[in-house]
Write a protein that holds these residues in place. Structure first.
Motif, PDB file in Angstrom:
ATOM      1  N   ALA A   1       1.379 -11.658   1.079  1.00  0.00           N
ATOM      2  CA  ALA A   1      -0.058 -11.881   0.948  1.00  0.00           C
ATOM      3  C   ALA A   1      -0.736 -12.136   2.297  1.00  0.00           C
ATOM      4  CB  ALA A   1      -0.317 -13.059   0.011  1.00  0.00           C
ATOM      5  N   GLY A   2       0.054 -12.350   3.347  1.00  0.00           N
ATOM      6  CA  GLY A   2      -0.544 -12.632   4.646  1.00  0.00           C
ATOM      7  C   GLY A   2      -1.126 -14.030   4.687  1.00  0.00           C
ATOM      8  N   ASN A   3      -1.963 -14.276   5.667  1.00  0.00           N
ATOM      9  CA  ASN A   3      -2.509 -15.608   5.861  1.00  0.00           C
ATOM     10  C   ASN A   3      -3.975 -15.507   6.217  1.00  0.00           C
ATOM     11  OD1 ASN A   3      -2.406 -18.553   6.657  1.00  0.00           O
ATOM     12  ND2 ASN A   3      -2.917 -17.627   8.627  1.00  0.00           N
ATOM     13  N   LEU A   4      -4.841 -15.831   5.276  1.00  0.00           N
ATOM     14  CA  LEU A   4      -6.274 -15.857   5.573  1.00  0.00           C
ATOM     15  C   LEU A   4      -6.865 -17.074   4.880  1.00  0.00           C
ATOM     16  CD1 LEU A   4      -8.366 -14.039   7.094  1.00  0.00           C
ATOM     17  CD2 LEU A   4      -9.117 -13.302   4.829  1.00  0.00           C
TER      18      LEU A   4
ATOM     19  N   VAL B   1      -5.585  -6.537  10.595  1.00  0.00           N
ATOM     20  CA  VAL B   1      -4.761  -7.747  10.589  1.00  0.00           C
ATOM     21  C   VAL B   1      -4.673  -8.226  12.029  1.00  0.00           C
ATOM     22  CG1 VAL B   1      -2.373  -8.475  10.425  1.00  0.00           C
ATOM     23  CG2 VAL B   1      -3.424  -7.327   8.502  1.00  0.00           C
TER      24      VAL B   1
ATOM     25  N   ARG C   1       0.828  -1.206   0.000  1.00  0.00           N
ATOM     26  CA  ARG C   1       0.000   0.000   0.000  1.00  0.00           C
ATOM     27  C   ARG C   1       0.864   1.258   0.000  1.00  0.00           C
ATOM     28  NH1 ARG C   1      -4.807   0.671   4.345  1.00  0.00           N
ATOM     29  NH2 ARG C   1      -3.042   0.960   5.743  1.00  0.00           N
ATOM     30  N   ARG C   2       2.071   1.143   0.590  1.00  0.00           N
ATOM     31  CA  ARG C   2       3.008   2.274   0.584  1.00  0.00           C
ATOM     32  C   ARG C   2       4.154   2.016  -0.373  1.00  0.00           C
ATOM     33  NH1 ARG C   2       1.302   4.313   5.665  1.00  0.00           N
ATOM     34  NH2 ARG C   2      -0.861   4.493   5.108  1.00  0.00           N
TER      35      ARG C   2
ATOM     36  N   LYS D   1       2.804  -5.431  10.070  1.00  0.00           N
ATOM     37  CA  LYS D   1       1.946  -5.020   8.957  1.00  0.00           C
ATOM     38  C   LYS D   1       1.389  -3.609   9.211  1.00  0.00           C
ATOM     39  CE  LYS D   1       1.841  -8.727   6.204  1.00  0.00           C
ATOM     40  NZ  LYS D   1       2.980  -9.531   6.626  1.00  0.00           N
TER      41      LYS D   1
ATOM     42  N   PRO E   1      -1.691  -6.335  -1.296  1.00  0.00           N
ATOM     43  CA  PRO E   1      -1.423  -7.229  -0.161  1.00  0.00           C
ATOM     44  C   PRO E   1      -2.711  -7.811   0.409  1.00  0.00           C
ATOM     45  CG  PRO E   1      -0.160  -5.233   0.067  1.00  0.00           C
ATOM     46  CD  PRO E   1      -1.090  -5.017  -1.081  1.00  0.00           C
ATOM     47  N   PHE E   2      -2.631  -9.016   0.930  1.00  0.00           N
ATOM     48  CA  PHE E   2      -3.766  -9.721   1.544  1.00  0.00           C
ATOM     49  C   PHE E   2      -4.816 -10.149   0.527  1.00  0.00           C
ATOM     50  CE2 PHE E   2      -2.544  -6.316   4.712  1.00  0.00           C
ATOM     51  CZ  PHE E   2      -1.617  -7.102   5.367  1.00  0.00           C
TER      52      PHE E   2
ATOM     53  N   GLY F   1       2.569   0.086   7.255  1.00  0.00           N
ATOM     54  CA  GLY F   1       1.494   0.822   6.606  1.00  0.00           C
ATOM     55  C   GLY F   1       0.592  -0.039   5.757  1.00  0.00           C
ATOM     56  N   GLU F   2       0.792  -1.360   5.782  1.00  0.00           N
ATOM     57  CA  GLU F   2      -0.048  -2.245   4.966  1.00  0.00           C
ATOM     58  C   GLU F   2      -1.401  -2.490   5.628  1.00  0.00           C
ATOM     59  OE1 GLU F   2       0.647  -2.874   2.054  1.00  0.00           O
ATOM     60  OE2 GLU F   2       2.763  -2.354   2.000  1.00  0.00           O
ATOM     61  N   ALA F   3      -1.446  -2.394   6.952  1.00  0.00           N
ATOM     62  CA  ALA F   3      -2.705  -2.576   7.669  1.00  0.00           C
ATOM     63  C   ALA F   3      -3.013  -1.312   8.458  1.00  0.00           C
ATOM     64  CB  ALA F   3      -2.616  -3.782   8.598  1.00  0.00           C
ATOM     65  N   ASP F   4      -4.328  -1.070   8.664  1.00  0.00           N
ATOM     66  CA  ASP F   4      -4.739   0.107   9.431  1.00  0.00           C
ATOM     67  C   ASP F   4      -4.685  -0.159  10.930  1.00  0.00           C
ATOM     68  OD1 ASP F   4      -5.368   1.620   7.127  1.00  0.00           O
ATOM     69  OD2 ASP F   4      -7.269   0.535   6.946  1.00  0.00           O
TER      70      ASP F   4
ATOM     71  N   GLU G   1      -1.648   3.166  13.097  1.00  0.00           N
ATOM     72  CA  GLU G   1      -0.522   3.894  12.521  1.00  0.00           C
ATOM     73  C   GLU G   1      -0.203   5.111  13.385  1.00  0.00           C
ATOM     74  OE1 GLU G   1       0.062   4.008   8.206  1.00  0.00           O
ATOM     75  OE2 GLU G   1      -2.051   3.481   8.089  1.00  0.00           O
TER      76      GLU G   1
ATOM     77  N   ARG H   1      -8.500 -17.273   1.251  1.00  0.00           N
ATOM     78  CA  ARG H   1      -8.078 -16.190   0.377  1.00  0.00           C
ATOM     79  C   ARG H   1      -6.576 -16.208   0.104  1.00  0.00           C
ATOM     80  NH1 ARG H   1      -8.902 -10.008   1.774  1.00  0.00           N
ATOM     81  NH2 ARG H   1     -10.741 -10.815   2.829  1.00  0.00           N
ATOM     82  N   THR H   2      -5.780 -16.326   1.160  1.00  0.00           N
ATOM     83  CA  THR H   2      -4.325 -16.329   0.922  1.00  0.00           C
ATOM     84  C   THR H   2      -3.622 -17.496   1.619  1.00  0.00           C
ATOM     85  OG1 THR H   2      -3.863 -14.853   2.782  1.00  0.00           O
ATOM     86  CG2 THR H   2      -4.267 -13.811   0.664  1.00  0.00           C
TER      87      THR H   2
ATOM     88  N   SER I   1      -8.141  -9.007   7.330  1.00  0.00           N
ATOM     89  CA  SER I   1      -7.536  -9.237   6.022  1.00  0.00           C
ATOM     90  C   SER I   1      -6.503 -10.352   6.085  1.00  0.00           C
ATOM     91  CB  SER I   1      -6.850  -7.965   5.527  1.00  0.00           C
ATOM     92  OG  SER I   1      -7.800  -6.984   5.236  1.00  0.00           O
ATOM     93  N   SER I   2      -5.945 -10.558   7.263  1.00  0.00           N
ATOM     94  CA  SER I   2      -4.933 -11.600   7.389  1.00  0.00           C
ATOM     95  C   SER I   2      -4.834 -12.027   8.841  1.00  0.00           C
ATOM     96  CB  SER I   2      -3.570 -11.084   6.903  1.00  0.00           C
ATOM     97  OG  SER I   2      -2.594 -12.087   7.044  1.00  0.00           O
TER      98      SER I   2
END
Lengths: 273, 285
Positions: free
Chosen positions: A222-225, B171, A123-124, B209, A140-141, B213-216, B150, A228-229, B197-198
């Motif tokens: 991708a993380g772990n769900l 997450v 995302r960044r 995460k 991601p995810f 910055g990938e997760a809020d 964050e 989905r992932t 999400s994960s």
């Protein structure tokens, strides 16, 4: 060579039998490689396979792994075969360096690949941030991230195999086709690809097996769900905590696929000479 | 030939087996190489015996101590080690940090360890039930759950209920690890339904995460926020909604170095040990 040590009953088909120390060390090495696989097979809970394989976690992981590894294979063929063609048929400045970069993921620790993928497509990330701002899509995810991670680690295996195959295709055939008026696409389709087929098939098998086994880049990027992932290797890792029997079963399935790939490639790797 | 040292000479020897006796230099090199290997093997085989401490003095806190500790203890135990080694200069402390359940299964598979510090009772009980403990475990610290956001909390998250927003990239630590288990208990008790999400493999992976910055948001331990050093902020979860983790510690039955293990556990429980833990965001149980 005939004046050297006399051949022994146990000597190999060519050359001189190695010293006994080498044989002992070789046997130890073989045991190190094979014992874990035998032990894994012994621990697989065969009597509960039916019940475990219908466990939603196992089923979801199985389906996601199949779909994502095949998707990674398709992406690898679509992008990797052209790249192999470029490497095999064009010379350009800095080519060895460019080529090394392209196959680097083969030796890179996959988790490093995952961190790199986050830095690029997160995302960044370098590409991910503008992408998210322009389209609202974040990778991601998502299952797409699983495919990207698998492609990143697996495509180089296809590239090197196909490139090596291309170098063995007789260029005179292509020249002959060109003098007969065939255009580049026709030559590629009618001359190069048929001759390339064994290498392409081998490259695809290796690429698919590597994609199926991908762990480090996937869990990082991708993380772990579940559903989905969470692919099979991720499920093995997490199920080992919750449901070890399921983890052993998934491990055995992955082992069986690896054996199948090796058998399919036996002409390449299992030749006795 | 005699002037060529090292690998080239060795390579040459292999390819000219029949003429080996012509060159006394390579023969000497080969003997030297074998002697070197023998010494290396001898040193390697002596290693584990040394690690158990000086056999002449069973009370000495010396040798190598291997501590299996929950991932959330990483920073606090690194400082604890420094203080412990200051007091016992002959000891070498090695940590294996991972999720408690990973550590418990590693211990069950026979991993060499002296001390087990877990982030929940379940995993300690699992080791205890298999006869893996030398004595009863002691609860040495506790850790409150906190919402990680964050820096500056740009989304203005105020509590657990805000985590229900489906637009939020949440997450969580996987429910297989204690932090995830407590987080899901806390969310259930507060009546909050979330769409994560994960589900990360340990609490630090979940926090990272957010830091990247990938997760809020995530739900982590208070100590993790201290450890993140400004890369993530914490939003407190009120005590009535909180499910604090309590950490048991014990000496293992198969501890290679039980003397040092007892000393380490005593140090963790001592005032100075507790002060160090408090400075890393842990609370007294």
């Amino acid at each position: 060579m005939t004046d050297l040590a006399p051949p022994r009953a146990t000597s190999t088909s060519s050359g001189v039998a190695p010293p006994r120390t080498a044989i002992v060390l070789g046997v130890v090495g073989f045991a190190l490689l094979v014992l874990p696989l035998v032990s894994l097979t012994l621990r697989t809970p065969w009597t509960r396979v039916g019940e475990l394989i219908t466990d939603p976690v196992v089923l979801q992981a199985l389906r996601l792994s199949l779909v994502s590894s095949l998707a990674a294979l398709v992406v690898s063929v679509v992008l990797g075969v052209p790249l192999a063609l470029v490497f095999a048929r064009y010379d350009f400045p800095g080519k060895p360096f460019v080529r090394a970069l392209a196959v680097l993921p083969m030796v890179l620790p996959p988790v490093v690949g995952g961190v790199g993928l986050l830095a690029a497509f997160g995302r960044r990330g370098l590409v991910g941030q503008p992408l998210a701002e322009a389209t609202g899509i974040t990778l991601p995810f998502t299952s797409a991230a699983v495919v990207i991670a698998a492609t990143f680690v697996a495509m180089p295996f296809l590239i090197v195999t196909v490139e090596a195959g291309l170098r063995m295709v007789d260029p005179r055939l292509e020249d002959a086709a060109a003098t007969l008026g065939a255009d580049r696409w026709t030559i590629l389709r009618r001359v190069v690809l048929p001759a390339l087929w064994p290498s392409l098939a081998a490259g695809m098998a290796l690429c698919w097996a590597r994609a199926l086994g991908e762990f480090g880049a996937t869990i990082t990027f991708a993380g772990n769900l579940p559903g989905r992932t969470q692919t099979m290797p991720l499920a093995v890792y997490l199920e080992l905590e919750r449901n070890p029997e399921a983890a052993y079963l998934i491990s055995f399935l992955l082992l069986a696929v690896s054996v199948a790939v090796l058998v399919a490639l036996r002409d390449r790797f299992l030749r006795t000479t | 030939m005699n002037g060529v040292p090292g690998p080239v000479g060795a390579l040459d020897r292999r390819s000219s087996r029949g003429r080996r006796s012509d060159d006394p230099g390579t023969g000497r090199r080969a003997r030297g190489w074998r002697a070197g290997l023998a010494v290396a093997l001898l040193v390697a085989s002596c290693g584990p015996a040394d690690a158990g401490g000086d056999p002449g003095d069973p009370d000495a806190v010396a040798g190598e101590l291997i501590v299996f500790a929950a991932a959330s203890l990483t920073d606090a135990f690194d400082e604890l080690r420094a203080a412990f080694v200051d007091a016992n200069p002959d000891i070498e402390v090695a940590f294996n940090y991972a999720g408690s359940q990973t550590l418990a299964s590693q211990i069950a598979e026979g991993a060499p360890a002296d001390v087990f510090a877990a982030a929940n009772a379940t995993q300690m009980d699992a080791v205890s039930g298999a006869g893996g403990l030398a004595g009863d475990p002691a609860t040495f610290t506790a850790n409150l759950l906190t919402i990680a956001v964050e820096p500056g909390n740009p989304l203005g998250i105020g509590g657990l209920t805000d985590l229900a927003d489906p637009e939020l990239v949440l997450v969580l630590p996987a429910e297989e690890v204690p932090a995830g288990q407590y987080a899901s208990e806390a969310l259930a008790a507060a009546g909050v339904e979330v769409t994560p999400s994960s589900l990360e493999r340990d609490v630090r992976a979940a926090l990272s995460k957010v830091e990247l910055g990938e997760a809020d948001a995530s739900v982590v331990y208070a100590s993790d926020i201290v450890a993140s050093d400004g890369r993530a902020d914490g939003v407190e979860i009120p005590v009535e909604q909180n499910v604090p983790a309590t950490y048991p510690i014990a000496v293992l039955a198969d501890a290679p170095n039980p003397t040092a293990a007892e000393a380490f556990v005593a140090f963790v429980l001592s005032d100075s040990g507790q002060r160090i833990l408090a400075s890393y965001g842990f609370t007294t149980p």
